[in-house]
Write a protein that holds these residues in place. Structure first.
Motif, PDB file in Angstrom:
ATOM      1  N   THR A  70       8.229  12.581  -4.087  1.00  0.00           N
ATOM      2  CA  THR A  70       8.361  11.121  -4.037  1.00  0.00           C
ATOM      3  C   THR A  70       7.937  10.482  -5.351  1.00  0.00           C
ATOM      4  N   VAL A  71       6.841  10.975  -5.926  1.00  0.00           N
ATOM      5  CA  VAL A  71       6.352  10.432  -7.200  1.00  0.00           C
ATOM      6  C   VAL A  71       7.357  10.696  -8.323  1.00  0.00           C
ATOM      7  N   ILE A  72       7.952  11.877  -8.323  1.00  0.00           N
ATOM      8  CA  ILE A  72       8.958  12.186  -9.351  1.00  0.00           C
ATOM      9  C   ILE A  72      10.141  11.230  -9.247  1.00  0.00           C
ATOM     10  N   ASP A  73      10.606  10.980  -8.023  1.00  0.00           N
ATOM     11  CA  ASP A  73      11.719  10.042  -7.829  1.00  0.00           C
ATOM     12  C   ASP A  73      11.337   8.630  -8.258  1.00  0.00           C
ATOM     13  N   ALA A  74      10.122   8.193  -7.864  1.00  0.00           N
ATOM     14  CA  ALA A  74       9.685   6.840  -8.214  1.00  0.00           C
ATOM     15  C   ALA A  74       9.475   6.698  -9.712  1.00  0.00           C
ATOM     16  N   ASP A  75       9.027   7.768 -10.362  1.00  0.00           N
ATOM     17  CA  ASP A  75       8.764   7.710 -11.797  1.00  0.00           C
ATOM     18  C   ASP A  75      10.050   7.539 -12.603  1.00  0.00           C
ATOM     19  N   ALA A  76      11.169   7.944 -12.018  1.00  0.00           N
ATOM     20  CA  ALA A  76      12.453   7.828 -12.717  1.00  0.00           C
ATOM     21  C   ALA A  76      13.158   6.506 -12.453  1.00  0.00           C
ATOM     22  N   PRO A 112       3.786   1.364  -5.507  1.00  0.00           N
ATOM     23  CA  PRO A 112       4.525   0.588  -4.501  1.00  0.00           C
ATOM     24  C   PRO A 112       5.894   1.175  -4.181  1.00  0.00           C
ATOM     25  N   ALA A 113       6.553   1.774  -5.176  1.00  0.00           N
ATOM     26  CA  ALA A 113       7.856   2.387  -4.918  1.00  0.00           C
ATOM     27  C   ALA A 113       7.720   3.667  -4.114  1.00  0.00           C
ATOM     28  N   ALA A 114       6.610   4.381  -4.306  1.00  0.00           N
ATOM     29  CA  ALA A 114       6.407   5.647  -3.594  1.00  0.00           C
ATOM     30  C   ALA A 114       5.749   5.459  -2.232  1.00  0.00           C
ATOM     31  N   ALA A 115       5.217   4.262  -1.965  1.00  0.00           N
ATOM     32  CA  ALA A 115       4.450   4.051  -0.737  1.00  0.00           C
ATOM     33  C   ALA A 115       5.254   4.236   0.550  1.00  0.00           C
ATOM     34  N   PRO A 116       6.494   3.689   0.656  1.00  0.00           N
ATOM     35  CA  PRO A 116       7.206   3.826   1.935  1.00  0.00           C
ATOM     36  C   PRO A 116       7.407   5.277   2.396  1.00  0.00           C
ATOM     37  N   PRO A 117       7.981   6.163   1.560  1.00  0.00           N
ATOM     38  CA  PRO A 117       8.121   7.543   2.042  1.00  0.00           C
ATOM     39  C   PRO A 117       6.786   8.238   2.256  1.00  0.00           C
ATOM     40  N   ARG A 140      -2.185   3.541 -16.388  1.00  0.00           N
ATOM     41  CA  ARG A 140      -2.804   3.250 -15.089  1.00  0.00           C
ATOM     42  C   ARG A 140      -2.182   2.009 -14.451  1.00  0.00           C
ATOM     43  N   VAL A 141      -1.776   1.040 -15.256  1.00  0.00           N
ATOM     44  CA  VAL A 141      -1.124  -0.166 -14.736  1.00  0.00           C
ATOM     45  C   VAL A 141       0.278   0.173 -14.243  1.00  0.00           C
ATOM     46  N   VAL A 142       0.985   1.007 -14.991  1.00  0.00           N
ATOM     47  CA  VAL A 142       2.325   1.420 -14.574  1.00  0.00           C
ATOM     48  C   VAL A 142       2.264   2.131 -13.234  1.00  0.00           C
ATOM     49  N   VAL A 143       1.291   3.037 -13.101  1.00  0.00           N
ATOM     50  CA  VAL A 143       1.166   3.807 -11.857  1.00  0.00           C
ATOM     51  C   VAL A 143       0.758   2.903 -10.700  1.00  0.00           C
ATOM     52  N   ALA A 144      -0.254   2.063 -10.914  1.00  0.00           N
ATOM     53  CA  ALA A 144      -0.798   1.260  -9.815  1.00  0.00           C
ATOM     54  C   ALA A 144       0.134   0.148  -9.379  1.00  0.00           C
ATOM     55  N   VAL A 189       4.616   0.121   5.630  1.00  0.00           N
ATOM     56  CA  VAL A 189       5.741   0.124   4.698  1.00  0.00           C
ATOM     57  C   VAL A 189       6.240  -1.297   4.471  1.00  0.00           C
ATOM     58  N   LEU A 190       6.349  -2.054   5.559  1.00  0.00           N
ATOM     59  CA  LEU A 190       6.813  -3.441   5.453  1.00  0.00           C
ATOM     60  C   LEU A 190       5.844  -4.286   4.634  1.00  0.00           C
ATOM     61  N   ALA A 191       4.555  -3.953   4.715  1.00  0.00           N
ATOM     62  CA  ALA A 191       3.547  -4.736   4.003  1.00  0.00           C
ATOM     63  C   ALA A 191       3.517  -4.424   2.508  1.00  0.00           C
ATOM     64  N   VAL A 192       3.796  -3.155   2.137  1.00  0.00           N
ATOM     65  CA  VAL A 192       3.634  -2.773   0.734  1.00  0.00           C
ATOM     66  C   VAL A 192       4.942  -2.774  -0.049  1.00  0.00           C
ATOM     67  N   ASP A 193       6.083  -2.783   0.637  1.00  0.00           N
ATOM     68  CA  ASP A 193       7.366  -2.710  -0.059  1.00  0.00           C
ATOM     69  C   ASP A 193       7.988  -4.107  -0.130  1.00  0.00           C
ATOM     70  N   PRO A 194       7.999  -4.744  -1.294  1.00  0.00           N
ATOM     71  CA  PRO A 194       8.545  -6.120  -1.394  1.00  0.00           C
ATOM     72  C   PRO A 194      10.029  -6.178  -1.046  1.00  0.00           C
ATOM     73  N   ARG A 195      10.773  -5.091  -1.290  1.00  0.00           N
ATOM     74  CA  ARG A 195      12.196  -5.120  -0.981  1.00  0.00           C
ATOM     75  C   ARG A 195      12.433  -5.272   0.513  1.00  0.00           C
ATOM     76  N   LEU A 196      11.606  -4.587   1.330  1.00  0.00           N
ATOM     77  CA  LEU A 196      11.757  -4.690   2.779  1.00  0.00           C
ATOM     78  C   LEU A 196      11.303  -6.055   3.283  1.00  0.00           C
ATOM     79  N   ARG A 197      10.276  -6.610   2.642  1.00  0.00           N
ATOM     80  CA  ARG A 197       9.814  -7.931   3.066  1.00  0.00           C
ATOM     81  C   ARG A 197      10.904  -8.975   2.818  1.00  0.00           C
TER      82      ARG A 197
END
Length: 318
Positions: free
Chosen positions: A205-211, A235-240, A226-230, A306-314
């Motif tokens: 998941t992290v590899i996919d989100a990193d790309a 947030p992109a890796a949180a749902p899966p 650290r800012v890029v990751v946090a 997932v709904l709380a952390v993913d802005p796209r789903l919100r």
């Protein structure tokens, strides 16, 4: 669809799934060989005695009638009465369920941060030395059956180096927390498998989100790693990852059975073994329904996270 509508749909799906599980549990108990009447009377009972006992237990009535009565009572949190212990099923399973829940909770508290840390460590630098070592250890840990892992832990830490007890029995009249050392080996056996499995999924998941383009754009903008990751990658890796840990929780409740038997831990497995031996279908059905409810609720909670952390789903839910 609003967030409230999303929650309502998930709750309806959970209720429907729980109903299907109840049907399967009840139907499965009906096809088991023997019954509680025969088990309670023993092999020397006459046909008349068995028939009388079946009438006393109410198992001589059509199964649809008994299913409706059982389901209606379950809605009131009444799971019936144990035919072997002559106690309410809720009372029979309360203490073992608490012991198993403690084991699962401690394992999750160790496994989730460990899997996230390992997944981030290897996913941010795939193909590196650390990634190769962690991946090799994870594959070995996942490949070994849990009863073998538990046996090896006993051999090493209770036999060769007697640092921890091989049998996880609490003191008489007490609970597992009265002797915390008895929890170490069962938690370790569950954590080895759970962390290895979950870390591999987190890594992918992290590899996919990193790309993803926005993560790459954040790095090109000169933001600290650290800012890029946090702020961008996690947030992109949180749902899966949330779904992965929900699956992990359900797997832990199933995986504790083997570990509890190996360490003789007083959890639900001991209750289930006794219920099968005594053909106590009320306990079997009650435990199955409780575990299904716990697992389904964990998936609902994961969806809400997932709904709380993913802005796209919100945004999509508005």
């Amino acid at each position: 669809m609003t967030a409230l509508g999303f929650l309502a749909r998930r709750l309806l799906a959970t209720v429907a799934t729980l109903f299907a599980v109840a049907v399967v549990l009840f139907a499965g108990s009906e096809v088991l060989p023997g019954d509680a009447a025969s088990a309670s009377l023993g092999p020397d009972a006459t046909i008349e005695e068995v028939a009388q006992r079946r009438a006393e237990l109410g198992v001589d009535r059509p199964w649809p009638v008994r299913f409706v009565e059982w389901g209606t009572a379950a809605l009131r949190l009444d799971l019936g009465t144990s035919t072997s212990m002559h106690r309410p099923v809720v009372d029979v399973v309360a203490e073992p369920l608490a012991a198993t829940g403690l084991l699962v909770g401690l394992t999750a508290a160790v496994t989730v941060p460990l899997a996230m840390g390992l997944g981030l460590l290897t996913g941010l630098r795939p193909g590196g030395r650390v990634d190769r070592v962690v991946s090799a250890v994870a594959v070995v840990a996942v490949s070994i059956p849990q009863f073998v892992t538990a046996g090896l832990l006993v051999l090493v830490f209770a036999d060769l180096w007697p640092l921890l007890p091989a049998i996880s029995l609490p003191p008489l009249g007490g609970g597992p927390l009265d002797r915390p050392e008895i929890l170490v080996l069962p938690v370790a056996a569950l954590t080895l498998f759970g962390a290895a499995w979950a870390s591999r999924i987190v890594r992918a998941t992290v590899i996919d989100a990193d790309a993803m383009p926005h993560v790459e754009a954040a790095r090109l903008a000169g933001l600290p790693e650290r800012v890029v990751v946090a702020r961008h990658l996690l947030p992109a890796a949180a749902p899966p990852c949330a779904q992965t840990f929900a699956w992990l929780l359900s797997g832990l409740f199933g995986g504790t059975t083997v570990v509890e038997v190996v360490f003789n831990y007083p959890g639900l497995s001991q209750t289930l073994v006794a219920a099968v031996r005594n053909h106590d279908t009320a306990v079997l059905e009650g435990v199955g329904l409780l575990l299904a409810a716990i697992i389904l609720v964990s998936f609902v909670v994961a969806d809400l996270l997932v709904l709380a952390v993913d802005p796209r789903l919100r945004v999509a839910a508005r």
